[in-house]
Design a protein around this motif. Structure first.
Motif, PDB file in Angstrom:
ATOM      1  N   SER A 416      40.489  -7.215-108.169  1.00  0.00           N
ATOM      2  CA  SER A 416      40.391  -7.549-106.748  1.00  0.00           C
ATOM      3  C   SER A 416      41.728  -7.289-106.078  1.00  0.00           C
ATOM      4  O   SER A 416      42.754  -7.104-106.738  1.00  0.00           O
ATOM      5  N   GLY A 417      41.708  -7.307-104.760  1.00  0.00           N
ATOM      6  CA  GLY A 417      42.926  -7.151-103.987  1.00  0.00           C
ATOM      7  C   GLY A 417      43.354  -5.719-103.770  1.00  0.00           C
ATOM      8  O   GLY A 417      44.400  -5.476-103.154  1.00  0.00           O
ATOM      9  N   ILE A 418      42.602  -4.718-104.260  1.00  0.00           N
ATOM     10  CA  ILE A 418      42.958  -3.318-104.039  1.00  0.00           C
ATOM     11  C   ILE A 418      42.537  -2.931-102.622  1.00  0.00           C
ATOM     12  O   ILE A 418      41.377  -3.094-102.243  1.00  0.00           O
ATOM     13  N   THR A 419      43.451  -2.438-101.829  1.00  0.00           N
ATOM     14  CA  THR A 419      43.207  -2.124-100.428  1.00  0.00           C
ATOM     15  C   THR A 419      43.527  -0.669-100.147  1.00  0.00           C
ATOM     16  O   THR A 419      44.303  -0.027-100.861  1.00  0.00           O
ATOM     17  N   ALA A 420      42.880  -0.160 -99.072  1.00  0.00           N
ATOM     18  CA  ALA A 420      43.145   1.193 -98.598  1.00  0.00           C
ATOM     19  C   ALA A 420      43.547   1.106 -97.129  1.00  0.00           C
ATOM     20  O   ALA A 420      42.789   0.597 -96.304  1.00  0.00           O
ATOM     21  N   LEU A 421      44.733   1.586 -96.796  1.00  0.00           N
ATOM     22  CA  LEU A 421      45.247   1.550 -95.435  1.00  0.00           C
ATOM     23  C   LEU A 421      45.081   2.923 -94.795  1.00  0.00           C
ATOM     24  O   LEU A 421      45.567   3.935 -95.322  1.00  0.00           O
ATOM     25  N   ASP A 422      44.374   2.950 -93.674  1.00  0.00           N
ATOM     26  CA  ASP A 422      44.262   4.176 -92.891  1.00  0.00           C
ATOM     27  C   ASP A 422      45.559   4.314 -92.093  1.00  0.00           C
ATOM     28  O   ASP A 422      45.803   3.567 -91.136  1.00  0.00           O
TER      29      ASP A 422
END
Length: 442
Positions: A416-422
């Motif tokens: 969990s906690g994996i993010t993708a920033l545009d």
């Protein structure tokens, strides 16, 4: 059927008679039966012992054993069909009856000449009028009836598939020349109401990514309905499977006859009988990405066919059934695959997928692990470079990538906690849904 007539230019020579064509019904006798001897003797014959003994001398010995002139045997059920009261005879319809949605309205129409003179060049029209439309059933304009003699008639049959509820009007009109050569117009109106034969109530439940649809069909007619077909036609973004009780499937013991013997229809009893159907819906894998990600909440519709006691068919199609509104995120990021065996404090690869669910181009993206104050020490973290750059993703496109992860705790843990920033639109998207892994000791 109730009729209204518009009088124009004096009395008319012609008149319409309408009779609905429908199946007969079974004639039911009253349960109290009589003895044929009651037709020959008075009702007090059996009360006189001397008269009863005199009658027994004139009957045969075989009949004398079973002959009981008292009334006590009148109520005995000598045959299994006696309680039903069916006489084996059919009874012709005595009234216009109820007309239901989905049936075929069939009517016998007769144009009668009740005048003392012949009428000529008769143009006849018949049409159904509803609140929405007018349907022409018969028109003899191109080939008028040459003449209808005195006391004669012209008969025809019309049919109409009933597809609307509410008030209907059967309009019958005749344009003709009377004995004086005057052209006359006769319209007559026959009104009837179409009712709903059944109701379909639905419930939608969503369990994880599976949608369950329950349909309850209730019979509003005064006759049993034999359901030939209750099929759910899902929308193109769904696939549907009907769930049935295993105990209800009865196959013939001989496999050679399994395809020849039809399954008995489901019977929904008259006056409020119900039957439930349950379907399992899954997102279809055969549709394009654009259709899948549009977020439509249309599930599909039902096709229902049935027959009544004497085989009269009926058919209905429901409106589109709606599920819960589907909220789609612009970006969906999920874990596709992880190794079957994961050891403590040993790096392992995780294969992820980033999907653009919009009709425009998004990105580039920076993939990293969020650092919340409440979760500074995550059980599963990124091994090596903490940020991974991904290129732009086209509309409704996707990108597969790999992250090197490492687990710092034993047992069942969550990625969990994996993010993708545009980086262009400055929006952050988080991994959904979370994935559980099992970490073993090294």
């Amino acid at each position: 059927m109730s009729a209204t007539q518009t009088q124009t230019h004096g009395p008319h020579s012609l008149a319409f008679r309408v009779m609905r064509l429908c199946k007969p019904s079974f004639h039911v006798d009253p349960p109290l039966r009589i003895d044929p001897f009651d037709l020959l003797a008075g009702e007090d014959f059996s009360d006189d012992p001397s008269s009863a003994s005199l009658f027994r001398r004139h009957v045969s010995s075989a009949d004398a054993v079973d002959s009981d002139l008292s009334y006590r045997n009148r109520f005995l059920l000598n045959h299994p069909t006696d309680p039903i009261g069916l006489s084996g005879l059919l009874l012709l319809p005595q009234s216009f009856g109820a007309i239901y949605l989905g049936e075929t309205f069939c009517s016998y129409i007769s144009v009668n000449n009740s005048s003392t003179s012949e009428v000529r060049d008769v143009t006849i029209k018949a049409e159904i009028q509803t609140e929405r439309q007018r349907i022409l059933l018969l028109d003899t304009s191109k080939s008028p009836v040459e003449s209808i003699r005195t006391g004669g008639r012209y008969d025809f049959i019309v049919e109409h598939d009933v597809k609307e509820l509410g008030a209907h009007t059967l309009v019958c009109s005749a344009l003709y020349n009377d004995a004086d050569g005057e052209r006359k117009y006769l319209p007559q109106f026959f009104k009837f109401v179409v009712a709903n034969p059944l109701s379909v109530r639905t419930k939608v439940r969503v369990v994880k990514e599976t949608t369950f649809l329950e349909a309850c069909i209730e019979n509003h007619t005064k006759a049993n309905l034999f359901m030939d077909q209750v099929d759910f036609e899902p929308a193109k973004q769904w696939s549907a499977v009907r769930l049935q009780n295993e105990d209800s499937t009865e196959d013939p013991p001989t496999s050679g006859l399994s395809g020849l013997i039809p399954k008995p229809p489901v019977i929904i009893r008259s006056g409020g009988g119900i039957h439930n159907y349950l379907y399992k819906l899954n997102p279809s894998a055969d549709v394009s990405g654009q259709t899948k990600f549009q977020g439509s909440n249309i599930l599909g519709k039902f096709q229902i066919t049935w027959r009544t006691n004497l085989g009269e068919p009926g058919r209905l199609q429901t409106q589109q059934i709606l599920g819960a509104p589907v909220s789609r995120k612009e970006i969906n990021m999920r874990v596709v695959e992880v190794p079957a065996v994961i050891h403590l404090n040993r790096p392992f690869p995780a294969y992820l997928n980033l999907t653009n669910q919009t009709d425009r181009q998004l990105g580039p993206f920076e993939v990293s692990l969020s650092q919340d104050e409440s979760q500074m020490e995550k059980p599963v973290g990124i091994n090596g470079l903490q940020t991974l750059m991904l290129p732009r993703i086209e509309a409704f496109g996707s990108n597969d990538f790999q992250l090197n992860l490492i687990a710092s705790k034993l047992g069942v843990q969550k990625i969990s906690g994996i993010t993708a920033l545009d980086t262009r639109e400055k929006k952050t998207y988080e991994l959904v849904p979370e994935m559980e892994i099992f970490v073993e000791s090294g």
